[in-house]
Design an enzyme around this catalytic site. Sequence first.
Site, mmCIF file in Angstrom:
data_model
loop_
_atom_site.group_PDB
_atom_site.id
_atom_site.type_symbol
_atom_site.label_atom_id
_atom_site.label_comp_id
_atom_site.label_asym_id
_atom_site.label_seq_id
_atom_site.Cartn_x
_atom_site.Cartn_y
_atom_site.Cartn_z
ATOM 1 C CG ASP A 161 -3.922 -25.044 -35.056
ATOM 2 O OD1 ASP A 161 -3.200 -24.427 -35.870
ATOM 3 O OD2 ASP A 161 -3.503 -25.441 -33.956
ATOM 4 N N GLY A 197 -5.213 -32.617 -35.487
ATOM 5 C CA GLY A 197 -4.102 -32.213 -34.642
ATOM 6 C C GLY A 197 -3.076 -33.323 -34.540
#
Length: 256
Positions: free
Chosen positions: A109, A8
């Site tokens: 994601d 991330g």
Amino acid sequence: MILAIDMGNSNIVIGGIDEKTTYFMERITTDSRKTDLEYAVSIKNIFEIHHLDPMSVEGAILSSVVPPLNPVLTAAVRKITGKHLKLVGAGMKTGMNIRMDDPKKVGADLIVDSVAAKAEYPLPIIVIDMGTATTITVVDKHGDYIGGVIHPGLRVSLDTLSSRTAQLPHIDLESPGPAIAKNTIDSMRSGIVYGHAAMIDGMIDRIMAQMEEKNVKLVATGGPAKEITALCRHKMEYDRDLVLYGLSRLFFRNGA
């Protein structure tokens, strides 16, 4: 065991997992200045802490929202495991229809969360993933990915509030007290934390109304999810390892 990595904007989740067991899950800071060697050392240290041999890894898979770092992580993983790093992206078999305007632009994601949720829980399902952004994704009763929401995460909201206002300090995100706070710092905590919980509740209400479904499973994952969702009206299950489950399933679905 496979090495599953979810990169991330703020943190990189690194896990060792197979089809039955999660051996470890750790977080390191995402840093664009680090070299592949520095990341390799960090990953090797994680294996050593858990008394595992990185050369025993069968394969590796990466979900990333930071494309410039993909080659760096790929080289780092090869250094310590000798394995090629599979990248979650267009062309990968997911086992689900992605009903979006442009399926190729859906974040890796979000795909990983949805694949795991579809496999692990009854449908339909709403997944709340709390990181740099708080994302809410929806898989319908047919097992199709039908869209969702992207909202600024807790830390992003707090940092923006502090940096854009001259008289508000930078604070830690501790548990807030009463909603009606009596000082500036507690007022900020109340607004950010309770406000985020209220946002999640409100979005779930709107999504469920649009879906016209009564029995929708709610699952939360991500760093602060356990604490924040405990403050929500809607009851949801906390799943720390959801992203690892998704990466594992994608790895084996696309050939070990």
